[in-house]
Write a protein that holds these residues in place. Structure first.
Motif, mmCIF file in Angstrom:
data_model
loop_
_atom_site.group_PDB
_atom_site.id
_atom_site.type_symbol
_atom_site.label_atom_id
_atom_site.label_comp_id
_atom_site.label_asym_id
_atom_site.label_seq_id
_atom_site.Cartn_x
_atom_site.Cartn_y
_atom_site.Cartn_z
ATOM 1 N N MET A 57 0.962 -1.282 0.458
ATOM 2 C CA MET A 57 0.626 0.157 -0.159
ATOM 3 C C MET A 57 0.975 1.213 0.044
ATOM 4 S SD MET A 57 -3.177 1.219 2.244
ATOM 5 C CE MET A 57 -2.246 1.307 3.678
ATOM 6 N N ASN A 58 0.690 2.102 -1.257
ATOM 7 C CA ASN A 58 0.637 3.127 -1.449
ATOM 8 C C ASN A 58 0.138 4.204 -0.771
ATOM 9 O OD1 ASN A 58 2.468 5.469 -2.328
ATOM 10 N ND2 ASN A 58 4.060 4.949 -2.422
ATOM 11 N N VAL A 59 0.503 5.404 -0.297
ATOM 12 C CA VAL A 59 -0.246 6.761 0.133
ATOM 13 C C VAL A 59 -0.082 7.983 0.610
ATOM 14 C CG1 VAL A 59 -2.108 7.621 1.904
ATOM 15 C CG2 VAL A 59 -1.872 5.019 1.938
ATOM 16 N N SER A 60 -0.380 8.559 -0.934
ATOM 17 C CA SER A 60 0.601 10.115 -0.532
ATOM 18 C C SER A 60 -0.185 11.369 -0.639
ATOM 19 C CB SER A 60 1.986 10.567 -1.854
ATOM 20 O OG SER A 60 1.010 10.170 -2.660
ATOM 21 N N MET A 61 0.520 12.483 0.422
ATOM 22 C CA MET A 61 -0.764 13.718 0.038
ATOM 23 C C MET A 61 0.066 15.038 -0.268
ATOM 24 S SD MET A 61 -3.833 15.249 2.027
ATOM 25 C CE MET A 61 -2.901 15.157 4.061
ATOM 26 N N THR A 62 -0.295 15.562 -1.236
ATOM 27 C CA THR A 62 0.401 17.118 -1.791
ATOM 28 C C THR A 62 -0.881 17.866 -1.797
ATOM 29 O OG1 THR A 62 -0.525 16.686 -4.171
ATOM 30 C CG2 THR A 62 1.833 15.929 -3.494
ATOM 31 N N SER A 63 -0.807 18.934 -1.199
ATOM 32 C CA SER A 63 -1.003 20.164 -0.570
ATOM 33 C C SER A 63 -0.342 21.558 -0.387
ATOM 34 C CB SER A 63 -1.912 19.898 0.596
ATOM 35 O OG SER A 63 -2.918 21.302 0.963
ATOM 36 N N GLY A 64 -0.800 22.854 -1.273
ATOM 37 C CA GLY A 64 -0.211 24.328 -0.374
ATOM 38 C C GLY A 64 -0.498 25.098 0.217
ATOM 39 N N ASN A 65 -1.198 23.799 1.536
ATOM 40 C CA ASN A 65 -1.212 23.786 2.610
ATOM 41 C C ASN A 65 -0.488 22.670 3.504
ATOM 42 O OD1 ASN A 65 -1.873 24.581 5.627
ATOM 43 N ND2 ASN A 65 -4.153 25.025 5.593
ATOM 44 N N SER A 66 0.683 23.118 4.046
ATOM 45 C CA SER A 66 1.907 23.233 4.847
ATOM 46 C C SER A 66 1.084 22.181 6.068
ATOM 47 C CB SER A 66 3.268 23.516 4.818
ATOM 48 O OG SER A 66 3.120 24.306 6.023
ATOM 49 N N GLY A 67 -0.375 22.482 6.869
ATOM 50 C CA GLY A 67 -0.324 22.739 7.692
ATOM 51 C C GLY A 67 -1.691 20.933 7.556
ATOM 52 N N VAL A 68 -1.587 20.454 6.720
ATOM 53 C CA VAL A 68 -2.494 19.381 6.998
ATOM 54 C C VAL A 68 -1.968 18.454 6.724
ATOM 55 C CG1 VAL A 68 -2.790 19.441 4.414
ATOM 56 C CG2 VAL A 68 -4.975 18.264 4.906
ATOM 57 N N TYR A 69 -2.144 16.799 6.915
ATOM 58 C CA TYR A 69 -1.501 15.872 7.064
ATOM 59 C C TYR A 69 -2.399 14.475 7.626
ATOM 60 C CZ TYR A 69 2.548 18.246 8.287
ATOM 61 O OH TYR A 69 3.561 18.985 9.204
ATOM 62 N N PHE A 70 -2.224 13.104 7.635
ATOM 63 C CA PHE A 70 -2.750 12.068 7.308
ATOM 64 C C PHE A 70 -2.117 11.150 7.943
ATOM 65 C CE2 PHE A 70 -0.212 11.286 3.849
ATOM 66 C CZ PHE A 70 0.114 9.713 4.003
ATOM 67 N N ASN A 71 -3.040 10.099 8.772
ATOM 68 C CA ASN A 71 -3.025 9.111 9.394
ATOM 69 C C ASN A 71 -3.454 8.505 9.258
ATOM 70 O OD1 ASN A 71 -2.005 11.155 11.445
ATOM 71 N ND2 ASN A 71 -3.204 11.031 13.383
ATOM 72 N N ILE A 72 -2.647 6.729 9.535
ATOM 73 C CA ILE A 72 -3.731 5.530 8.837
ATOM 74 C C ILE A 72 -3.718 4.379 9.952
ATOM 75 C CG2 ILE A 72 -2.443 3.361 7.150
ATOM 76 C CD1 ILE A 72 -1.256 5.519 5.683
ATOM 77 N N MET A 73 -4.907 4.480 10.165
ATOM 78 C CA MET A 73 -5.620 3.160 11.489
ATOM 79 C C MET A 73 -5.409 2.112 10.318
ATOM 80 S SD MET A 73 -5.582 6.465 12.117
ATOM 81 C CE MET A 73 -7.330 6.679 12.479
ATOM 82 N N GLU A 74 -5.268 0.629 11.423
ATOM 83 C CA GLU A 74 -6.001 -0.942 10.989
ATOM 84 C C GLU A 74 -6.810 -0.764 10.961
ATOM 85 O OE1 GLU A 74 -2.920 -3.334 12.832
ATOM 86 O OE2 GLU A 74 -1.318 -3.449 10.877
ATOM 87 N N VAL A 80 -5.500 4.936 16.942
ATOM 88 C CA VAL A 80 -4.334 4.594 16.969
ATOM 89 C C VAL A 80 -3.848 4.380 15.636
ATOM 90 C CG1 VAL A 80 -2.099 2.459 17.943
ATOM 91 C CG2 VAL A 80 -4.275 3.250 19.196
ATOM 92 N N ALA A 81 -2.849 4.926 15.563
ATOM 93 C CA ALA A 81 -2.213 4.831 13.662
ATOM 94 C C ALA A 81 -0.694 4.216 13.801
ATOM 95 C CB ALA A 81 -2.276 6.403 13.881
ATOM 96 N N ILE A 82 -0.614 3.469 13.016
ATOM 97 C CA ILE A 82 0.477 2.751 11.882
ATOM 98 C C ILE A 82 1.078 4.038 11.191
ATOM 99 C CG2 ILE A 82 -0.747 0.522 12.500
ATOM 100 C CD1 ILE A 82 -1.026 0.766 9.457
ATOM 101 N N TYR A 83 0.624 4.912 11.100
ATOM 102 C CA TYR A 83 1.719 6.092 10.298
ATOM 103 C C TYR A 83 0.933 7.495 10.980
ATOM 104 C CZ TYR A 83 4.819 8.222 7.096
ATOM 105 O OH TYR A 83 5.515 9.103 6.466
ATOM 106 N N ASN A 84 1.499 8.036 10.655
ATOM 107 C CA ASN A 84 1.438 9.535 10.796
ATOM 108 C C ASN A 84 2.235 10.604 10.192
ATOM 109 O OD1 ASN A 84 1.302 12.447 12.110
ATOM 110 N ND2 ASN A 84 0.586 10.695 14.371
ATOM 111 N N ALA A 85 1.859 10.962 9.215
ATOM 112 C CA ALA A 85 1.948 11.960 8.226
ATOM 113 C C ALA A 85 3.275 13.169 9.003
ATOM 114 C CB ALA A 85 1.510 12.259 7.440
ATOM 115 N N SER A 86 2.000 13.949 9.657
ATOM 116 C CA SER A 86 3.166 15.443 10.643
ATOM 117 C C SER A 86 4.101 14.439 11.419
ATOM 118 C CB SER A 86 1.911 15.470 11.730
ATOM 119 O OG SER A 86 1.715 14.689 13.106
ATOM 120 N N ILE A 87 4.907 13.479 11.272
ATOM 121 C CA ILE A 87 5.958 12.985 11.981
ATOM 122 C C ILE A 87 6.975 12.391 10.591
ATOM 123 C CG2 ILE A 87 7.236 11.054 13.924
ATOM 124 C CD1 ILE A 87 5.106 11.439 15.570
#
Length: 237
Positions: A57-74, A80-87
């Motif tokens: 699985m590949n998840v990517s995000m682009t935005s002109g706003n640097s404050g938007v992120y995503f988390n992934i939960m199983e 509880v996330a397995i991935y935190n894009a803000s980190i």
């Protein structure tokens, strides 16, 4: 290919926010989907992506706003996330450990919640993965645990006929039944814990959904469409 690591979600993405949930489905013959969306303030969007254990699985995000992120939960997890894009950044790649609905949660960090963020979210899933039901064989040359025919009707006075189906079983009465309609288009119906819960709804296709069960038969209505799905299709046997 990286494996999954467990990390806690940001509290900013969980508390006091309005969460909108949307189902993601791939077009027939493709293995990816791209969503162009926007959020404002404390709004949060959960994208549900059904994936099989062992797939890439590949998840990517682009935005002109640097404050938007995503988390992934199983599957089955909301906090509880397995991935935190803000980190770790707005690009994830890994191998799924479980079968079911992965929750991709898009949100604005606290410092950016006074504005709006337009974003482009891309999800790619590859590989056949594994059957979630122990001992449940695959139909040769397909990604399905079983194929066959079920009664169906497209409404508008049309009589009941038969439609081809393929099912991916995930155990415990959960899975996906993909039905090929008479015009060649497909319809995927989702099951969770022994209940028909929804379908591959899109912006252009938002028909009403209702489902019931009569003995060992699921009766599913999607707009004018009607499908009769035996319980054995989901559970095997």
């Amino acid at each position: 290919m990286a494996g999954f690591l467990f990390i806690c979600t940001s509290g900013e993405a969980l508390q006091g926010q309005d969460i909108r949930t949307e189902r993601v489905s791939f077009r027939k013959g493709t293995s990816s989907a791209t969503i162009e969306g926007s959020i404002t303030g404390r709004e949060t969007v959960d994208y549900l992506l059904n994936v099989r254990s062992g797939q890439n699985m590949n998840v990517s995000m682009t935005s002109g706003n640097s404050g938007v992120y995503f988390n992934i939960m199983e599957p089955g997890e909301e906090y509880v996330a397995i991935y935190n894009a803000s980190i770790d950044g707005n690009q994830f790649e890994g191998t799924t450990a479980k079968s079911g609905d992965y929750r991709i949660r898009v949100y604005l960090m606290k410092g950016a919640q006074n504005g709006r963020a337009d974003y482009r979210l891309e999800m790619i899933v590859s590989g056949s993965g594994q059957s979630a039901t122990s001992g449940d064989a695959m139909v040769s040359g397909t990604d399905y645990n079983a194929t066959g025919m079920i009664p169906c009707s497209m409404g508008n006075g049309q009589p009941t006929g038969n439609c081809k189906y393929g099912v991916i079983r995930q155990g415990n009465g959960s899975g996906m039944v993909t039905i090929t309609k008479s015009d060649g288009r497909t319809r995927t119906i989702y099951f969770e814990n022994g209940k028909a819960t929804g379908y591959d709804e899109s912006q252009a296709d938002r028909a009403s959904f209702r489902a019931s069960k009569e003995y060992d038969l699921y009766i599913v209505h999607i707009g004018d469409e009607r499908y009769e799905i035996p319980e054995a299709v989901i559970n095997g046997g």
